[in-house]
Design a protein around this motif. Structure first.
Motif, PDB file in Angstrom:
ATOM      1  N   LEU A   1       0.846  -1.198   0.000  1.00  9.06           N
ATOM      2  CA  LEU A   1       0.000   0.000   0.000  1.00  9.06           C
ATOM      3  C   LEU A   1       0.880   1.246   0.000  1.00  9.06           C
ATOM      4  CD1 LEU A   1      -2.669   1.530   0.233  1.00  9.06           C
ATOM      5  CD2 LEU A   1      -2.580   1.163   2.720  1.00  9.06           C
ATOM      6  N   THR A   2       0.722   2.067  -1.025  1.00 10.11           N
ATOM      7  CA  THR A   2       1.502   3.300  -1.136  1.00 10.11           C
ATOM      8  C   THR A   2       0.782   4.440  -0.427  1.00 10.11           C
ATOM      9  OG1 THR A   2       2.415   2.626  -3.264  1.00 10.11           O
ATOM     10  CG2 THR A   2       2.504   4.976  -2.735  1.00 10.11           C
ATOM     11  N   ILE A   3       1.468   5.070   0.510  1.00 13.96           N
ATOM     12  CA  ILE A   3       0.951   6.223   1.249  1.00 13.96           C
ATOM     13  C   ILE A   3       1.969   7.354   1.146  1.00 13.96           C
ATOM     14  CG2 ILE A   3       0.296   7.134   3.523  1.00 13.96           C
ATOM     15  CD1 ILE A   3      -1.746   5.198   2.486  1.00 13.96           C
ATOM     16  N   LYS A   4       1.478   8.536   0.772  1.00 16.15           N
ATOM     17  CA  LYS A   4       2.355   9.717   0.654  1.00 16.15           C
ATOM     18  C   LYS A   4       1.847  10.819   1.568  1.00 16.15           C
ATOM     19  CE  LYS A   4       1.487   9.450  -3.737  1.00 16.15           C
ATOM     20  NZ  LYS A   4       1.378   9.704  -5.198  1.00 16.15           N
ATOM     21  N   ALA A   5       2.782  11.577   2.119  1.00  8.67           N
ATOM     22  CA  ALA A   5       2.427  12.612   3.090  1.00  8.67           C
ATOM     23  C   ALA A   5       1.752  13.814   2.454  1.00  8.67           C
ATOM     24  CB  ALA A   5       3.671  13.060   3.862  1.00  8.67           C
ATOM     25  N   ASP A   6       1.796  13.918   1.134  1.00  6.89           N
ATOM     26  CA  ASP A   6       1.283  15.133   0.490  1.00  6.89           C
ATOM     27  C   ASP A   6       0.206  14.843  -0.557  1.00  6.89           C
ATOM     28  OD1 ASP A   6       2.848  13.893  -1.378  1.00  6.89           O
ATOM     29  OD2 ASP A   6       3.981  15.686  -1.970  1.00  6.89           O
ATOM     30  N   ASP A   7      -0.466  13.698  -0.468  1.00  6.38           N
ATOM     31  CA  ASP A   7      -1.467  13.371  -1.486  1.00  6.38           C
ATOM     32  C   ASP A   7      -2.602  12.559  -0.864  1.00  6.38           C
ATOM     33  OD1 ASP A   7      -2.922  12.814  -3.755  1.00  6.38           O
ATOM     34  OD2 ASP A   7      -1.151  12.442  -4.992  1.00  6.38           O
ATOM     35  N   LEU A   8      -3.507  13.237  -0.189  1.00  5.31           N
ATOM     36  CA  LEU A   8      -4.585  12.565   0.524  1.00  5.31           C
ATOM     37  C   LEU A   8      -5.518  11.820  -0.425  1.00  5.31           C
ATOM     38  CD1 LEU A   8      -6.175  11.963   3.097  1.00  5.31           C
ATOM     39  CD2 LEU A   8      -7.322  14.169   2.826  1.00  5.31           C
ATOM     40  N   PHE A   9      -5.875  12.443  -1.553  1.00  6.68           N
ATOM     41  CA  PHE A   9      -6.790  11.794  -2.481  1.00  6.68           C
ATOM     42  C   PHE A   9      -6.238  10.453  -2.941  1.00  6.68           C
ATOM     43  CE2 PHE A   9      -8.257  10.723  -6.708  1.00  6.68           C
ATOM     44  CZ  PHE A   9      -9.622  10.878  -6.617  1.00  6.68           C
ATOM     45  N   ASP A  10      -4.997  10.439  -3.386  1.00  9.35           N
ATOM     46  CA  ASP A  10      -4.409   9.183  -3.851  1.00  9.35           C
ATOM     47  C   ASP A  10      -4.275   8.173  -2.716  1.00  9.35           C
ATOM     48  OD1 ASP A  10      -4.285   9.760  -6.490  1.00  9.35           O
ATOM     49  OD2 ASP A  10      -2.100   9.711  -6.660  1.00  9.35           O
ATOM     50  N   ASN A  11      -4.002   8.652  -1.511  1.00  7.84           N
ATOM     51  CA  ASN A  11      -3.904   7.733  -0.379  1.00  7.84           C
ATOM     52  C   ASN A  11      -5.218   6.982  -0.166  1.00  7.84           C
ATOM     53  OD1 ASN A  11      -1.261   8.482   0.152  1.00  7.84           O
ATOM     54  ND2 ASN A  11      -1.815   9.949   1.762  1.00  7.84           N
ATOM     55  N   VAL A  12      -6.320   7.727  -0.191  1.00  2.00           N
ATOM     56  CA  VAL A  12      -7.627   7.102   0.037  1.00  2.00           C
ATOM     57  C   VAL A  12      -7.999   6.201  -1.135  1.00  2.00           C
ATOM     58  CG1 VAL A  12     -10.092   7.573   0.327  1.00  2.00           C
ATOM     59  CG2 VAL A  12      -8.400   8.922   1.587  1.00  2.00           C
ATOM     60  N   ARG A  13      -7.731   6.646  -2.356  1.00  2.00           N
ATOM     61  CA  ARG A  13      -8.037   5.820  -3.525  1.00  2.00           C
ATOM     62  C   ARG A  13      -7.157   4.569  -3.545  1.00  2.00           C
ATOM     63  NH1 ARG A  13     -10.830   5.734  -8.101  1.00  2.00           N
ATOM     64  NH2 ARG A  13      -9.898   4.810  -9.980  1.00  2.00           N
ATOM     65  N   ASN A  14      -5.874   4.729  -3.254  1.00  2.00           N
ATOM     66  CA  ASN A  14      -4.978   3.569  -3.196  1.00  2.00           C
ATOM     67  C   ASN A  14      -5.460   2.564  -2.151  1.00  2.00           C
ATOM     68  OD1 ASN A  14      -3.308   4.658  -5.146  1.00  2.00           O
ATOM     69  ND2 ASN A  14      -1.806   5.446  -3.695  1.00  2.00           N
ATOM     70  N   ALA A  15      -5.955   3.081  -1.029  1.00  2.00           N
ATOM     71  CA  ALA A  15      -6.407   2.194   0.044  1.00  2.00           C
ATOM     72  C   ALA A  15      -7.632   1.391  -0.384  1.00  2.00           C
ATOM     73  CB  ALA A  15      -6.721   3.005   1.297  1.00  2.00           C
ATOM     74  N   SER A  16      -8.563   2.034  -1.105  1.00  2.00           N
ATOM     75  CA  SER A  16      -9.755   1.298  -1.542  1.00  2.00           C
ATOM     76  C   SER A  16      -9.378   0.222  -2.553  1.00  2.00           C
ATOM     77  CB  SER A  16     -10.796   2.254  -2.127  1.00  2.00           C
ATOM     78  OG  SER A  16     -10.401   2.749  -3.385  1.00  2.00           O
ATOM     79  N   LEU A  17      -8.426   0.528  -3.431  1.00  2.00           N
ATOM     80  CA  LEU A  17      -7.960  -0.469  -4.396  1.00  2.00           C
ATOM     81  C   LEU A  17      -7.157  -1.574  -3.715  1.00  2.00           C
ATOM     82  CD1 LEU A  17      -6.973   1.922  -7.304  1.00  2.00           C
ATOM     83  CD2 LEU A  17      -8.784   0.187  -7.368  1.00  2.00           C
ATOM     84  N   PHE A  18      -6.389  -1.202  -2.707  1.00  2.00           N
ATOM     85  CA  PHE A  18      -5.616  -2.183  -1.931  1.00  2.00           C
ATOM     86  C   PHE A  18      -6.561  -3.192  -1.280  1.00  2.00           C
ATOM     87  CE2 PHE A  18      -4.051  -3.395   2.298  1.00  2.00           C
ATOM     88  CZ  PHE A  18      -2.845  -4.005   1.981  1.00  2.00           C
ATOM     89  N   ASP A  19      -7.616  -2.689  -0.640  1.00  2.00           N
ATOM     90  CA  ASP A  19      -8.583  -3.581  -0.007  1.00  2.00           C
ATOM     91  C   ASP A  19      -9.283  -4.459  -1.044  1.00  2.00           C
ATOM     92  OD1 ASP A  19      -8.026  -2.585   2.493  1.00  2.00           O
ATOM     93  OD2 ASP A  19      -9.689  -1.158   2.512  1.00  2.00           O
ATOM     94  N   TYR A  20      -9.606  -3.857  -2.179  1.00  2.00           N
ATOM     95  CA  TYR A  20     -10.301  -4.596  -3.226  1.00  2.00           C
ATOM     96  C   TYR A  20      -9.435  -5.735  -3.761  1.00  2.00           C
ATOM     97  CZ  TYR A  20     -12.641  -5.540  -7.685  1.00  2.00           C
ATOM     98  OH  TYR A  20     -13.259  -6.149  -8.743  1.00  2.00           O
ATOM     99  N   HIS A  21      -8.189  -5.431  -4.067  1.00  5.26           N
ATOM    100  CA  HIS A  21      -7.321  -6.473  -4.624  1.00  5.26           C
ATOM    101  C   HIS A  21      -6.948  -7.529  -3.575  1.00  5.26           C
ATOM    102  CE1 HIS A  21      -6.646  -3.462  -7.944  1.00  5.26           C
ATOM    103  NE2 HIS A  21      -6.940  -4.571  -8.587  1.00  5.26           N
ATOM    104  N   TYR A  22      -6.913  -7.123  -2.328  1.00  6.01           N
ATOM    105  CA  TYR A  22      -6.715  -8.130  -1.285  1.00  6.01           C
ATOM    106  C   TYR A  22      -7.894  -9.109  -1.285  1.00  6.01           C
ATOM    107  CZ  TYR A  22      -6.500 -10.388   3.259  1.00  6.01           C
ATOM    108  OH  TYR A  22      -6.483 -11.333   4.257  1.00  6.01           O
ATOM    109  N   SER A  23      -9.111  -8.572  -1.403  1.00 10.89           N
ATOM    110  CA  SER A  23     -10.288  -9.438  -1.460  1.00 10.89           C
ATOM    111  C   SER A  23     -10.226 -10.357  -2.676  1.00 10.89           C
ATOM    112  CB  SER A  23     -11.565  -8.593  -1.493  1.00 10.89           C
ATOM    113  OG  SER A  23     -11.772  -7.946  -0.259  1.00 10.89           O
ATOM    114  N   LEU A  24      -9.869  -9.804  -3.836  1.00 10.65           N
ATOM    115  CA  LEU A  24      -9.752 -10.635  -5.043  1.00 10.65           C
ATOM    116  C   LEU A  24      -8.747 -11.762  -4.837  1.00 10.65           C
ATOM    117  CD1 LEU A  24      -9.705  -8.091  -8.028  1.00 10.65           C
ATOM    118  CD2 LEU A  24     -11.662  -9.309  -7.051  1.00 10.65           C
TER     119      LEU A  24
END
Length: 684
Positions: free
Chosen positions: A433-456
């Motif tokens: 899971l990629t998290i950056k200190a200066d990009d909240l939108f991408d952090n939240v979107r990355n997290a939803s995709l991370f959870d989704y692909h974990y489920s897959l």
């Protein structure tokens, strides 16, 4: 307690809380109103003084014991995050991700500077759709693992459809893919189809909100667009199942092969949809609501493409509004006030804690479990659980109406329960899971995709029955019917549910009832459909099931009669599973507490107005006071329509079915809650 709905949106918008005040350990006499007879208004008797003096803070939709404890837990979590930030953790570590995610949420200057840039490429992709295949592909890109039918009673999603990966109905030893209805932003179909002045008012404000969000994003003709989006969502809502229907497992076990989607649900280019969702090679799904899925697919084919594009744009803006510039945050909250009644947003640092908890829950949970769930507390809870299980074992052995084969399988289910207390110890890895200190939108979107692909990644793999669905810092408890398991997170073991310095009578009445509640779900109106392996199978004789159904139907009718508002009463079938669990839980907890005394008298404690409270009174007040709360009207109406749990007052009133409550408080015929002995519901 079981299956309480949670989501990022809910965490940011509708949160309960209660003021922090010093209270005695155990029953609090200062919260009682003894001017009221217990038999006339039990909830007021147990909590009346508390209700009178308690004000709902403007940023909350209500106050209750769960949220009181959650506030304490969240302060602990905030301290954990603060310590992590101060430690300047190394790059790539989970602690670094905690620190960076929190920083990205608190950095409002960067969020404002970015403006719509983070979301614009996604909106542009929607605007560029020209063909039905492209529309299907874009819809497929929105599929997320954001529904959970049996653990969180989350049966629909704002996206077109939702994916749930869980043990299979027909093969609980392996994970399978469930597809569920979606498309609605309002809480439930009732908000779209109910023809009342109140609901019409909600819809008028909702369509104005859709227009406002689109306008903020630079769209033109927003009133017309908004009206068409509402019309589309209404058409979807008309085909959704109700919550009571969703809870019927027999209607949900519909296995569709990939080829069935084209035949049974034409209108959507399923090949493109599943391609975008990374599910092209998935051979089959369990389709929970086949009628709704077919209807939504048909609407994809029959509704003008421009309306679907506006639908997709608005849903994306609504989903990510909390991490966009302040204008979007404020607009979404302004409409949330209509649904919840909250008057102010929570402070940003508290919202940041909720986001970190939602995205990196296990990373935080590891630290929480180490600091806040000591071994001696866990040992005391484990003893209570053992006592509760022993009581259920005895009840099942002596139940007279069950056939031997049914009874044997019920006992087998009990003995095979996979019970987790505090935390699982099997922590999710966030390495990818990629998290950056200066990009909240991408952090939240990355997290939803991370959870989704974990489920897959779990589909088709062996079921891990030790994996939890909750973090240690979650104030809740859950029954997992497909796992035949129970989870009791560490955070639930605090006042008003558990107090190490309180009497056993109070603790059994409060947290003992929660434990009994979750065990009971193993055999309730839903749990009864699963065998000891977690497989959907009828293991009851027809006679046994008829007796069980007659008993629970009486409970459903009891709750049907409760009317919090002149125009809105409870749905006893919608809340049936939870009402069964409340009743069975308090019955079992009472028996376990009595057994724990080993024939010795229970200690008394000071009561109101110089009186003393017996052990029996402490037990029932422990339960009644754990339900104490106040809620805004809009939020209460939403709960009645969308929640499988009854409102707290009516959960507390289940005591009227217990003979021991009548004796403890001298409840007499003619009092409001009095039930004749043969009208009291007894299940186990």
């Amino acid at each position: 307690m079981n299956r309480i709905l949670t989501s990022l949106t809910l965490c940011l918008i509708t949160v309960f809380a209660v003021a922090q005040t010093e209270a005695p350990h155990g029953v609090n006499p200062a919260n009682m109103d003894t001017s009221v007879k217990a038999g006339n208004d039990w909830y007021e008797y147990a909590n009346g003084a508390y209700i009178k003096r308690t004000e709902i803070p403007p940023d909350r939709v209500g106050v209750n014991g769960f949220a009181n404890l959650a506030d304490i837990v969240n302060k602990r979590v905030a301290g954990i995050i603060e310590d992590v930030v101060k430690s300047n953790p190394a790059p790539g570590t989970e602690k670094r991700k905690i620190a960076d995610l929190y920083a990205s949420y608190m950095d409002t200057a960067t969020i404002e500077a970015h403006g719509l840039t983070p979301i614009k490429k996604h909106l542009d992709s929607i605007a560029a759709i020209k063909t039905q295949a492209e529309l299907a592909y874009c819809l497929g890109e929105t599929l997320r693992a954001d529904v959970d039918a049996l653990n969180n009673t989350n049966f629909h999603t704002p996206n077109l459809f939702g994916l749930w990966v869980a043990p299979g109905f027909n093969d609980p030893d392996h994970y399978t893919a469930y597809l569920m209805q979606g498309g609605l932003v309002l809480p439930d179909k009732a908000y779209y189809v109910t023809d009342s002045a109140r609901m019409k008012g909600v819809r008028e404000k909702y369509v104005a909100h859709i227009a406002a969000m689109l306008k903020l994003a630079g769209y033109d003709h927003t009133d017309e667009r908004a009206a068409k989006v509402l019309a589309l969502e209404t058409a979807i809502a008309e085909k959704h199942l109700s919550l009571a229907e969703d809870e019927d497992i027999k209607k949900a076990n519909n296995v569709w092969q990939m080829a069935d989607f084209v035949k049974k649900a034409p209108g959507l280019d399923w090949a493109e949809y599943f391609k975008a969702a990374d599910l092209s090679r998935q051979p089959s799904f369990i389709v929970w609501q086949p009628g709704a899925v077919a209807a939504e697919a048909a609407l994809v084919g029959s509704t003008p493409m421009e309306t679907w594009k506006d639908f997709l744009a608005f849903h994306m803006l609504e989903n990510y509004a909390g991490v966009l510039p302040a204008a979007f945050v404020d607009e979404r909250f302004n409409f949330a006030k209509v649904l919840s009644g909250a008057q102010a947003q929570r402070p940003r640092d508290q919202r940041a804690v909720a986001v970190v908890n939602g995205i990196l829950g296990d990373a935080v949970g590891k630290i929480y479990a180490e600091q806040y769930f000591p071994a001696d507390q866990k040992a005391r809870v484990e003893e209570m659980v053992r006592n509760m299980l022993a009581v259920y074992h005895t009840k099942l052995e002596h139940v007279e109406w069950m056939a031997p084969a049914t009874k044997a399988e019920a006992i087998r289910k009990l003995e095979k329960l996979e019970i987790g207390i505090g935390y699982s110890g099997k922590w999710q890895s966030y390495a990818t899971l990629t998290i950056k200190a200066d990009d909240l939108f991408d952090n939240v979107r990355n997290a939803s995709l991370f959870d989704y692909h974990y489920s897959l990644s779990r589909i088709g793999k062996p079921t891990d029955r030790k994996e939890w669905t909750m973090t240690p810092q979650t104030v809740n408890a859950v029954n997992l019917p497909l796992d035949n398991g129970l989870n009791f997170p560490a955070a639930i073991f605090g006042p008003p549910f558990f107090d190490a310095k309180a009497t056993d009578a109070m603790n059994y009445g409060a947290v003992g009832t929660i434990i009994g509640h979750e065990i009971s779900h193993t055999f309730d109106s839903e749990g009864a459909d699963f065998d000891s392996q977690g497989k959907v199978r009828n293991w009851w004789t027809d006679t046994d099931r008829a007796h069980f159904n007659a008993s629970i139907e009486a409970l459903a009718k009891q709750y049907d009669a409760y009317a919090p508002f002149p125009d809105l009463h409870l749905n006893g079938h919608q809340t049936l599973g939870e009402n069964i669990a409340d009743l069975a839980g308090i019955n079992a907890a009472h028996d376990a507490w009595v057994e724990s005394l080993h024939g010795k008298p229970a200690p008394t404690v000071p009561g109101p107005n110089g009186t003393v409270l017996t052990g029996e009174q402490q037990f029932f007040l422990g339960f009644g006071q754990s339900q104490a709360g106040k809620v805004r009207e809009a939020a209460l109406r939403q709960q009645i329509l969308t929640d499988p749990h009854s409102p707290s007052e009516y959960r507390a009133d289940t005591v009227r079915n217990l003979d021991a409550w009548y004796a403890a408080f001298d409840v007499k015929p003619g009092e409001t809650l009095y039930l004749a002995p043969d009208a009291r519901v007894h299940i186990w």
